[in-house]
Design a protein around this motif. Structure first.
Motif: not given
Ligand SMILES: Nc1nc2c(ncn2[C@@H]2O[C@H](COP(=O)(O)OP(=O)(O)OP(=O)(O)O)[C@@H](O)[C@H]2O)c(=O)[nH]1
Ligand SMILES: [Mg+2]
Lengths: 196, 156
Positions: A138-145, A167-178
Motif C-alpha cells: 500500500i502506498q499513501y500518496n500525495k503526502r506533500d499536500l 508514504e509517497a509523493s509520486a510527482t516528485t518521486g518520493i516513495g515510488v521506487f520503495e
C-alpha cells in the motif's frame, strides 16, 4: 500468473497499480519511466482520455537483470480509477501477480480509497484469487499536500492485512521506487512458493 | 484461474517456433507472434526488429480482453477472431485453446482469406503442443532456490 520461459531463460510477472481516480497511479509509472535506465525499460503505453485520465490501462515493461541465470521482466499496469470503468479494471487484474494499492492521502478522498480497496477485493475474488493472499503493497500518496489524513488513520482504514506500506509523493518521486521494490520482492517470494 | 505458474520449456518453445515459421511462410505474412492472454510474448517469427513486440503483445492481449468484455455483454462467449485493416499493414488476431493469442501482421502480398485459412491449421498445431506440454509433470525448481540475497541483488 507468473510465466517462466526456460528457453529464453526469462521470468515474467505482472504488477497492477490499483486505487481511486486521480490518486496518482499513472504518475507512479511516469516517474519510474523517467528514472529507469533506458536499457531497463520499454516504451510506456497510456490508453487515456483527452484529459489524461486512464481509459483502459497504462503499460510499462521493465527488465531488472538476472537472478539465477534468469532475466526478470516485470510488466507494470495501472487500472482506470474512475468508478464507472469497473469492467476494464476487472480485465486488467487477470493474471496479476502483485498489486500496489495507491491511496490518495487527501481527507476528501478517504471514502474513495475505502471504496476502491473494497472494489479491489471484489474484483480479485471474481478473477479467482483469494484477496487475502495476493501480494499487496500500500502506498499513501500525495503526502506533500496539506489537508491529508494521518498515516495511522489511513492504515486503520486500508491496511487490514498489515502489508508493507509507504508514504509517497509520486510527482516528485518520493516513495515510488520503495513501493515498486517492495511489491517485486513479494511477487518473487510468492513465485518461489509456487514453483514446486 | 487465479494464481498459478506457466512454464515454457525449451522443447515446447522450439515446437511453437517451428509452427510460427511455417505459418509465416504459408500465409506470406510479415510477422507472426504468440502471446498468452496476459500479454506476455511467448514466441515470434518474421521481421520482428521492425516492431516493438513487447508493446504489441500487451496491446493485443488488451484488445482481446476488451472485445471479450463486449462479447459477454451481448451474451457471446468471446470474439475469437479480430481483424484490423490498415492502409498498408493488416492485423489478424485470434484466440486458441482459450489461453493463447496468435497475431499475424501482413500486407498486400497476402490476403485475409489466406491468413485465416493458414491460421486455422496452425492453431490446431499450437494447441496440440500446448496440451502436450501441460500433460508433463511439473519440474521447474530453479525458482525454488531463489534466496533473499538473489532478490536483493536485483535492486543494486
Ligand atoms: N501534489 C501531488 N499531486 C499528485 C501526486 N501524485 C499525483 N498527483 C497529481 O494528481 C493528478 C492525477 O494523477 P494521475 O497519476 O493521473 O492519477 P491516476 O490515479 O492515474 O488517475 P486515473 O487514471 O483517473 O485513475 C495529476 O495531476 C498528478 O500530477 C502527489 O504525490 N502529490
Ligand atoms: Mg491513470
Amino acid at each position: 500468473m507468473s510465466f517462466i520461459n526456460y528457453s529464453s531463460r526469462e521470468i515474467n510477472c505482472k504488477i497492477v497499480y490499483y486505487g481511486p481516480g486521480l490518486c496518482g497511479k499513472t504518475t507512479n509509472l511516469q516517474f519510474i519511466y523517467k528514472r529507469m535506465n533506458p536499457e531497463a525499460r520499454g516504451k510506456m503505453i497510456s490508453l487515456a482520455t483527452e484529459t489524461e485520465r486512464t481509459l483502459f490501462f497504462d503499460f510499462l515493461p521493465l527488465s531488472l537483470g538476472e537472478v539465477r541465470g534468469f532475466k526478470t521482466r516485470f510488466h507494470l499496469y495501472t487500472v482506470p480509477g474512475q468508478v464507472f470503468y469497473d469492467a476494464s479494471r476487472r480485465l486488467i487484474l487477470r493474471g496479476v501477480d502483485g498489486v500496489v494499492f495507491c491511496a490518495d492521502s487527501q481527507l476528501t478522498r478517504v471514502d474513495a480509497n475505502v471504496e476502491s480497496m473494497e472494489n479491489l477485493r471484489v474484483n480479485l475474488r471474481e478473477q479467482g484469487y483469494s484477496p487475502e493472499k495476493v501480494p499487496l503493497v500500500i502506498q499513501y500518496n500525495k503526502r506533500d499536500l496539506t489537508g491529508t489524513a494521518s498515516v495511522a488513520e489511513l492504515h486503520a482504514l486500508l491496511n487490514t492485512r498489515n502489508v508493507p506500506e509507504f508514504e509517497a509523493s509520486a510527482t516528485t518521486g518520493i516513495g515510488v521506487f520503495e513501493t515498486l521494490k517492495a511489491v517485486i520482492k513479494m511477487v518473487l517470494i510468492e513465485m518461489k512458493k509456487g514453483d514446486r | 484461474m487465479g494464481r498459478d505458474l506457466f512454464i515454457l520449456r525449451e522443447r515446447e518453445y522450439e515446437a511453437f517456433l517451428s509452427v510460427l515459421r511455417k505459418l509465416l511462410s504459408d500465409a506470406c505474412a510479415k510477422i507472426v507472434f504468440l502471446v498468452d492472454k496476459n500479454g506476455t510474448l511467448l514466441a515470434s517469427a518474421g521481421d520482428t526488429a521492425e516492431f516493438d513486440t513487447t508493446s504489441l503483445a500487451s496491446l493485443a492481449a488488451g484488445n482481446i480482453a476488451a472485445t471479450g468484455g463486449l462479447a459477454n455483454l451481448i451474451g457471446e462467449k468471446e470474439f475469437s477472431i479480430l481483424f484490423h485493416e490498415g492502409e498498408r499493414d493488416h492485423m489478424h488476431i485470434s484466440v486458441l485453446a482459450d489461453r493463447l493469442i496468435l497475431v499475424v501482421i501482413f500486407d498486400r502480398r497476402s490476403s485475409v482469406g489466406l491468413v485465416r485459412l493458414r491460421v486455422r491449421r496452425a492453431s490446431e498445431d499450437l494447441a496440440r503442443i500446448l496440451f502436450s506440454a501441460e500433460e508433463e509433470p511439473e519440474g521447474g525448481g530453479v525458482i525454488e532456490e531463489l534466496t533473499d540475497a538473489d532478490i536483493e541483488s536485483l535492486f543494486k
